[in-house]
Write a protein that holds these residues in place. Structure first.
Motif, short mmCIF file in Angstrom:
data_model
loop_
_atom_site.label_atom_id
_atom_site.label_comp_id
_atom_site.label_asym_id
_atom_site.label_seq_id
_atom_site.Cartn_x
_atom_site.Cartn_y
_atom_site.Cartn_z
N SER A 1 -1.18 9.08 5.22
CA SER A 1 -1.80 8.37 4.10
C SER A 1 -3.00 7.58 4.57
O SER A 1 -3.04 7.07 5.70
CB SER A 1 -0.79 7.40 3.46
OG SER A 1 0.33 8.09 2.96
N ARG A 2 -3.99 7.48 3.67
CA ARG A 2 -5.14 6.59 3.88
C ARG A 2 -5.22 5.68 2.66
O ARG A 2 -5.09 6.13 1.52
CB ARG A 2 -6.42 7.40 4.05
CG ARG A 2 -6.37 8.39 5.21
CD ARG A 2 -7.63 9.23 5.27
NE ARG A 2 -8.77 8.46 5.73
CZ ARG A 2 -10.05 8.69 5.39
NH1 ARG A 2 -10.33 9.67 4.53
NH2 ARG A 2 -11.03 7.97 5.87
N PHE A 3 -5.44 4.38 2.91
CA PHE A 3 -5.36 3.38 1.86
C PHE A 3 -6.72 2.73 1.61
O PHE A 3 -7.41 2.35 2.56
CB PHE A 3 -4.34 2.31 2.25
CG PHE A 3 -2.99 2.87 2.62
CD1 PHE A 3 -2.12 3.31 1.65
CD2 PHE A 3 -2.62 2.99 3.95
CE1 PHE A 3 -0.88 3.84 1.99
CE2 PHE A 3 -1.39 3.52 4.31
CZ PHE A 3 -0.52 3.94 3.31
N PHE A 4 -7.09 2.60 0.34
CA PHE A 4 -8.42 2.11 -0.01
C PHE A 4 -8.35 0.79 -0.78
O PHE A 4 -8.86 -0.22 -0.34
CB PHE A 4 -9.15 3.18 -0.82
CG PHE A 4 -9.24 4.49 -0.09
CD1 PHE A 4 -10.15 4.66 0.95
CD2 PHE A 4 -8.40 5.54 -0.41
CE1 PHE A 4 -10.22 5.86 1.65
CE2 PHE A 4 -8.47 6.75 0.28
CZ PHE A 4 -9.37 6.91 1.31
N ILE A 5 -7.73 0.79 -1.94
CA ILE A 5 -7.57 -0.45 -2.72
C ILE A 5 -6.11 -0.52 -3.19
O ILE A 5 -5.45 0.49 -3.34
CB ILE A 5 -8.52 -0.51 -3.93
CG1 ILE A 5 -8.25 0.66 -4.88
CG2 ILE A 5 -9.98 -0.51 -3.47
CD1 ILE A 5 -9.05 0.57 -6.18
N PRO B 1 0.81 -1.23 0.00
CA PRO B 1 0.00 0.00 0.00
C PRO B 1 0.83 1.27 0.00
O PRO B 1 0.41 2.29 -0.53
CB PRO B 1 -0.85 -0.13 1.27
CG PRO B 1 -0.16 -1.14 2.11
CD PRO B 1 0.50 -2.08 1.16
N THR B 2 2.03 1.23 0.60
CA THR B 2 2.86 2.43 0.67
C THR B 2 3.72 2.64 -0.58
O THR B 2 4.43 3.63 -0.68
CB THR B 2 3.80 2.36 1.89
OG1 THR B 2 4.64 1.21 1.76
CG2 THR B 2 3.00 2.27 3.18
N SER B 3 3.68 1.72 -1.52
CA SER B 3 4.63 1.74 -2.63
C SER B 3 4.36 2.89 -3.60
O SER B 3 3.23 3.31 -3.81
CB SER B 3 4.60 0.41 -3.39
OG SER B 3 3.29 0.14 -3.88
N MET B 4 5.46 3.40 -4.18
CA MET B 4 5.41 4.44 -5.20
C MET B 4 6.40 4.06 -6.29
O MET B 4 7.55 3.74 -6.00
CB MET B 4 5.77 5.80 -4.61
CG MET B 4 4.82 6.28 -3.53
SD MET B 4 5.31 7.88 -2.83
CE MET B 4 4.99 8.97 -4.21
N PHE B 5 5.94 4.11 -7.54
CA PHE B 5 6.78 3.67 -8.65
C PHE B 5 6.93 4.79 -9.66
O PHE B 5 5.96 5.28 -10.22
CB PHE B 5 6.16 2.44 -9.32
CG PHE B 5 6.00 1.26 -8.39
CD1 PHE B 5 7.07 0.44 -8.09
CD2 PHE B 5 4.78 1.00 -7.79
CE1 PHE B 5 6.93 -0.63 -7.22
CE2 PHE B 5 4.62 -0.08 -6.93
CZ PHE B 5 5.70 -0.90 -6.64
N PHE B 6 8.20 5.19 -9.90
CA PHE B 6 8.52 6.21 -10.89
C PHE B 6 9.55 5.64 -11.86
O PHE B 6 10.55 6.28 -12.17
CB PHE B 6 9.09 7.46 -10.21
CG PHE B 6 8.12 8.14 -9.30
CD1 PHE B 6 7.28 9.13 -9.76
CD2 PHE B 6 8.04 7.80 -7.96
CE1 PHE B 6 6.39 9.77 -8.92
CE2 PHE B 6 7.16 8.43 -7.11
CZ PHE B 6 6.33 9.42 -7.59
#
Length: 355
Positions: free
Chosen positions: A294-298, A227-232
């Motif tokens: 952060s708030r996580f949904f899907i 959920p915390t991942s970020m891809f650039f």
């Protein structure tokens, strides 16, 4: 990672989470930069980081979030759902620091939607030079012995507009309440290999992220990105000097001017600043994240693409800190997938400064 998930009924307030150590070696810093595609020089180039006022190359905000995420799901097992995570960056963790990641259970309760929730408190990453580098709190949904699975957060009504902030600097006032799409994200779909690189950099072996057989039988039916991942990664517009010689691509002005070394990096880094915020304060080329919520949904899954919408929430007057003089700007980022579903919201307070 143990594939057994802890049940809500078995959790006790005060229970410690299983701590782990993580050596922040240069190899791991570079591995994380490669996994995320966030080629920000302060996170792997010691000389640049020291020029920016830091002790050495230091951990990035997504890297911190990833370590806290690993702590949470290592404890809960793959059946837990992270609903929210908020943390403050008290000081930096730098190359070769030995990190200890810890936390404990706070309150256990039922939510209005019936979910079985647990607040995790005193989440902390410490090292020899700082007992508390970042600190955090989180909320997780857990499965119940009643047979009910953990429920993700419902995105309904989660997007709110705040245009009431006052006492803004003149340069920021025109941006309050405005929004735009952020740059930097790749247009190509997310791949399993990108997710696996993220897991390797963090040593996060939640089977939902890498074991296709296990994930296929899960509630998601597929492996998911943490959920915390970020891809650039490949295809991202935030090249920061990597890939700018691609045929047909834009060649940065700094390259055309023949700049090299630190001056080149300082010029190229502005593309990162401009991609991630609505407004760049004049004369403040450096950035440091201070707080993140952060708030996580899907989850994102292989094959998904993403877009980010930016909204500035506040900008304070100029202040002086140990890093330099500058402005604290709070920006909300809303991440959507290609089906216009809200994946997560992130609120970052960033210090824009000049050394």
């Amino acid at each position: 990672m143990d594939r057994h998930s802890i049940y809500w009924e078995d959790v006790e307030p005060g229970q410690p989470l299983a701590a782990f150590t993580y050596e922040l070696s240069l190899l791991r810093l570079v591995a994380f930069v490669r996994a995320s595609g966030l080629y920000d020089y302060v996170h792997f180039d010691g000389e640049y980081a020291r020029r920016a006022g830091a002790r050495d190359a230091f951990i990035s905000t997504p890297h911190v979030a990833g370590l806290f995420g690993r702590l949470l799901t290592d404890w809960s097992g793959p059946g837990g759902e992270i609903r929210s995570l908020s943390f403050s960056m008290r000081t930096q963790s730098c190359t070769n620091d030995m990190l200890e990641v810890t936390g404990r259970v706070g309150r256990c309760y039922r939510a209005e939607d019936g979910a079985y929730l647990v607040d995790l408190v005193d989440l902390n990453i410490g090292h020899a030079l700082a007992a508390q580098a970042p600190t955090a709190t989180a909320t997780m949904a857990l499965p119940s012995r009643s047979g009910e699975k953990a429920r993700p957060l419902n995105a309904t009504g989660s997007v709110q507009t705040d245009s009431s902030a006052t006492d803004l600097p003149d340069f920021a006032r025109p941006f309050l309440g405005k929004s735009r799409q952020a740059g930097g994200l790749p247009t190509r779909p997310l791949t399993k290999d990108e997710i696996h690189l993220w897991c390797e950099a963090l040593e996060d072996w939640n089977p939902l992220y890498w074991d296709e057989g296990y994930a296929a039988s899960s509630r998601h039916g597929s492996i998911t990105a943490p959920p915390t991942s970020m891809f650039f990664g490949a295809g991202s517009a935030a090249t920061l000097g990597v890939g700018y010689m691609k045929p047909g691509g834009h060649i940065p002005d700094a390259v055309r001017q023949g700049l090299t070394g630190i001056p080149l990096l300082q010029s190229l880094r502005q593309s990162l600043v401009q991609a991630g915020t609505l407004v760049s304060p004049p004369g403040c080329p450096e950035i440091a994240v201070v707080q993140a919520a952060s708030r996580f949904f899907i989850p994102l899954m292989p094959g998904d693409t993403a877009r980010i919408e930016l909204r500035m929430k506040h900008c304070g007057q100029k202040k002086k800190t140990k890093l330099g003089e500058g402005y604290f700007i709070t920006t909300e980022r809303l991440l959507y997938n290609q089906r216009a579903e809200l994946v997560r919201t992130q609120e970052f307070t960033v210090f824009h400064y000049q050394v």
